[in-house]
Design a protein around this motif. Structure first.
Motif, PDB file in Angstrom:
ATOM      1  N   THR A  15     -56.019 -22.955  32.937  1.00 54.85           N
ATOM      2  CA  THR A  15     -56.422 -21.632  32.449  1.00 54.85           C
ATOM      3  C   THR A  15     -56.104 -21.553  30.965  1.00 54.85           C
ATOM      4  OG1 THR A  15     -54.288 -20.664  32.990  1.00 54.85           O
ATOM      5  CG2 THR A  15     -55.982 -20.547  34.694  1.00 54.85           C
ATOM      6  N   GLU A  16     -57.104 -21.317  30.180  1.00 56.39           N
ATOM      7  CA  GLU A  16     -56.901 -21.217  28.741  1.00 56.39           C
ATOM      8  C   GLU A  16     -57.006 -19.762  28.311  1.00 56.39           C
ATOM      9  OE1 GLU A  16     -59.192 -23.860  26.374  1.00 56.39           O
ATOM     10  OE2 GLU A  16     -58.993 -25.484  27.802  1.00 56.39           O
ATOM     11  N   GLY A  17     -56.411 -19.437  27.188  1.00 55.95           N
ATOM     12  CA  GLY A  17     -56.475 -18.071  26.687  1.00 55.95           C
ATOM     13  C   GLY A  17     -55.362 -17.229  27.280  1.00 55.95           C
ATOM     14  N   ASP A  18     -55.712 -16.051  27.776  1.00 56.63           N
ATOM     15  CA  ASP A  18     -54.731 -15.137  28.341  1.00 56.63           C
ATOM     16  C   ASP A  18     -54.122 -15.703  29.619  1.00 56.63           C
ATOM     17  OD1 ASP A  18     -55.207 -13.296  26.340  1.00 56.63           O
ATOM     18  OD2 ASP A  18     -56.767 -12.275  27.471  1.00 56.63           O
ATOM     19  N   PRO A  19     -52.868 -15.344  29.909  1.00 58.01           N
ATOM     20  CA  PRO A  19     -52.263 -15.801  31.158  1.00 58.01           C
ATOM     21  C   PRO A  19     -52.968 -15.174  32.356  1.00 58.01           C
ATOM     22  CG  PRO A  19     -50.789 -14.330  29.976  1.00 58.01           C
ATOM     23  CD  PRO A  19     -51.954 -14.569  29.097  1.00 58.01           C
ATOM     24  N   PRO A  20     -52.846 -15.772  33.531  1.00 57.91           N
ATOM     25  CA  PRO A  20     -53.494 -15.228  34.725  1.00 57.91           C
ATOM     26  C   PRO A  20     -53.055 -13.793  34.999  1.00 57.91           C
ATOM     27  CG  PRO A  20     -52.597 -17.401  35.150  1.00 57.91           C
ATOM     28  CD  PRO A  20     -52.119 -16.990  33.795  1.00 57.91           C
ATOM     29  N   LEU A  21     -53.882 -13.068  35.734  1.00 56.51           N
ATOM     30  CA  LEU A  21     -53.613 -11.658  36.004  1.00 56.51           C
ATOM     31  C   LEU A  21     -52.325 -11.420  36.777  1.00 56.51           C
ATOM     32  CD1 LEU A  21     -57.190 -10.404  36.893  1.00 56.51           C
ATOM     33  CD2 LEU A  21     -55.917 -10.059  34.773  1.00 56.51           C
ATOM     34  N   ALA A  22     -51.870 -12.368  37.545  1.00 56.09           N
ATOM     35  CA  ALA A  22     -50.668 -12.174  38.363  1.00 56.09           C
ATOM     36  C   ALA A  22     -49.382 -12.167  37.539  1.00 56.09           C
ATOM     37  CB  ALA A  22     -50.594 -13.249  39.436  1.00 56.09           C
ATOM     38  N   TRP A  23     -49.433 -12.602  36.297  1.00 52.59           N
ATOM     39  CA  TRP A  23     -48.235 -12.633  35.460  1.00 52.59           C
ATOM     40  C   TRP A  23     -47.893 -11.217  35.011  1.00 52.59           C
ATOM     41  CZ3 TRP A  23     -45.614 -16.947  32.913  1.00 52.59           C
ATOM     42  CH2 TRP A  23     -45.903 -18.171  33.521  1.00 52.59           C
ATOM     43  N   VAL A  24     -46.589 -10.933  34.867  1.00 46.57           N
ATOM     44  CA  VAL A  24     -46.106  -9.610  34.478  1.00 46.57           C
ATOM     45  C   VAL A  24     -45.684  -9.656  33.010  1.00 46.57           C
ATOM     46  CG1 VAL A  24     -44.329  -7.873  34.907  1.00 46.57           C
ATOM     47  CG2 VAL A  24     -45.298  -9.155  36.817  1.00 46.57           C
ATOM     48  N   LEU A  25     -46.143  -8.678  32.254  1.00 44.37           N
ATOM     49  CA  LEU A  25     -45.771  -8.559  30.838  1.00 44.37           C
ATOM     50  C   LEU A  25     -44.916  -7.317  30.669  1.00 44.37           C
ATOM     51  CD1 LEU A  25     -46.028  -9.237  27.788  1.00 44.37           C
ATOM     52  CD2 LEU A  25     -48.097  -7.859  27.802  1.00 44.37           C
ATOM     53  N   ASP A  26     -43.767  -7.465  30.018  1.00 47.91           N
ATOM     54  CA  ASP A  26     -42.969  -6.294  29.672  1.00 47.91           C
ATOM     55  C   ASP A  26     -42.494  -6.440  28.236  1.00 47.91           C
ATOM     56  OD1 ASP A  26     -40.705  -7.922  29.605  1.00 47.91           O
ATOM     57  OD2 ASP A  26     -39.881  -7.203  31.472  1.00 47.91           O
TER      58      ASP A  26
ATOM     59  N   ALA B 177     -36.636  -4.695  23.823  1.00 47.42           N
ATOM     60  CA  ALA B 177     -36.117  -4.782  22.458  1.00 47.42           C
ATOM     61  C   ALA B 177     -37.216  -5.198  21.469  1.00 47.42           C
ATOM     62  CB  ALA B 177     -34.924  -5.731  22.391  1.00 47.42           C
ATOM     63  N   GLY B 178     -38.438  -4.706  21.702  1.00 46.08           N
ATOM     64  CA  GLY B 178     -39.545  -4.992  20.798  1.00 46.08           C
ATOM     65  C   GLY B 178     -40.177  -6.360  20.962  1.00 46.08           C
ATOM     66  N   ARG B 179     -39.742  -7.130  21.949  1.00 48.31           N
ATOM     67  CA  ARG B 179     -40.290  -8.469  22.187  1.00 48.31           C
ATOM     68  C   ARG B 179     -41.104  -8.474  23.462  1.00 48.31           C
ATOM     69  NH1 ARG B 179     -35.380 -11.932  22.667  1.00 48.31           N
ATOM     70  NH2 ARG B 179     -36.926 -13.367  23.505  1.00 48.31           N
ATOM     71  N   ARG B 180     -42.231  -9.173  23.439  1.00 48.62           N
ATOM     72  CA  ARG B 180     -43.057  -9.332  24.632  1.00 48.62           C
ATOM     73  C   ARG B 180     -42.461 -10.433  25.487  1.00 48.62           C
ATOM     74  NH1 ARG B 180     -49.205  -9.699  22.931  1.00 48.62           N
ATOM     75  NH2 ARG B 180     -49.444  -9.118  25.101  1.00 48.62           N
ATOM     76  N   ARG B 181     -42.300 -10.136  26.779  1.00 50.59           N
ATOM     77  CA  ARG B 181     -41.695 -11.100  27.695  1.00 50.59           C
ATOM     78  C   ARG B 181     -42.580 -11.222  28.925  1.00 50.59           C
ATOM     79  NH1 ARG B 181     -35.626 -11.107  27.002  1.00 50.59           N
ATOM     80  NH2 ARG B 181     -35.680 -11.650  29.187  1.00 50.59           N
ATOM     81  N   TRP B 182     -42.841 -12.458  29.341  1.00 50.72           N
ATOM     82  CA  TRP B 182     -43.696 -12.743  30.488  1.00 50.72           C
ATOM     83  C   TRP B 182     -42.851 -13.194  31.666  1.00 50.72           C
ATOM     84  CZ3 TRP B 182     -48.746 -11.599  30.540  1.00 50.72           C
ATOM     85  CH2 TRP B 182     -49.378 -11.403  29.311  1.00 50.72           C
ATOM     86  N   THR B 183     -43.294 -12.825  32.886  1.00 49.49           N
ATOM     87  CA  THR B 183     -42.639 -13.252  34.112  1.00 49.49           C
ATOM     88  C   THR B 183     -43.708 -13.816  35.040  1.00 49.49           C
ATOM     89  OG1 THR B 183     -41.043 -11.456  33.849  1.00 49.49           O
ATOM     90  CG2 THR B 183     -41.111 -12.526  35.992  1.00 49.49           C
ATOM     91  N   CYS B 184     -43.470 -15.021  35.581  1.00 50.56           N
ATOM     92  CA  CYS B 184     -44.442 -15.651  36.475  1.00 50.56           C
ATOM     93  C   CYS B 184     -44.480 -14.906  37.811  1.00 50.56           C
ATOM     94  CB  CYS B 184     -44.102 -17.124  36.677  1.00 50.56           C
ATOM     95  SG  CYS B 184     -42.653 -17.436  37.695  1.00 50.56           S
ATOM     96  N   PRO B 185     -45.529 -15.100  38.600  1.00 52.77           N
ATOM     97  CA  PRO B 185     -45.660 -14.387  39.871  1.00 52.77           C
ATOM     98  C   PRO B 185     -44.492 -14.621  40.837  1.00 52.77           C
ATOM     99  CG  PRO B 185     -47.735 -15.421  39.295  1.00 52.77           C
ATOM    100  CD  PRO B 185     -46.722 -15.900  38.306  1.00 52.77           C
ATOM    101  N   GLY B 186     -43.983 -15.844  40.917  1.00 55.04           N
ATOM    102  CA  GLY B 186     -42.870 -16.135  41.824  1.00 55.04           C
ATOM    103  C   GLY B 186     -41.607 -15.375  41.452  1.00 55.04           C
ATOM    104  N   CYS B 187     -41.255 -15.402  40.182  1.00 59.04           N
ATOM    105  CA  CYS B 187     -40.055 -14.680  39.729  1.00 59.04           C
ATOM    106  C   CYS B 187     -40.265 -13.170  39.821  1.00 59.04           C
ATOM    107  CB  CYS B 187     -39.704 -15.092  38.302  1.00 59.04           C
ATOM    108  SG  CYS B 187     -39.135 -16.801  38.166  1.00 59.04           S
ATOM    109  N   ALA B 188     -41.481 -12.706  39.583  1.00 56.88           N
ATOM    110  CA  ALA B 188     -41.776 -11.278  39.696  1.00 56.88           C
ATOM    111  C   ALA B 188     -41.585 -10.810  41.134  1.00 56.88           C
ATOM    112  CB  ALA B 188     -43.199 -10.990  39.223  1.00 56.88           C
TER     113      ALA B 188
END
Length: 60
Positions: A19-30, A33-44
């Motif tokens: 998958t190129e470009g944006d991460p898959p829809l199942a990933w969580v973005l939060d 402290a002003g930083r973008r942080r991603w969480t994979c589906p399993g950890c979410a």
């Protein structure tokens, strides 16, 4: 300006290289402290209560 590579903040895993470009829809973005942080589906799934309660990542 290029975005840094997406990796899970908990386990360090990256998205499927096919998958190129944006991460898959199942990933969580939060934003913490002003930083973008991603969480994979399993950890979410493992930390869904903490994520929905908006606890700081240090708690989970």
């Amino acid at each position: 300006m290029t975005q840094p590579p997406v990796t899970c903040q908990v386990c360090g895993r990256g998205p499927d290289p096919a998958t190129e470009g944006d991460p898959p829809l199942a990933w969580v973005l939060d934003t913490e402290a002003g930083r973008r942080r991603w969480t994979c589906p399993g950890c979410a799934r493992e930390n869904v209560r903490a994520i929905e309660a908006k606890l700081d990542s240090q708690w989970w």
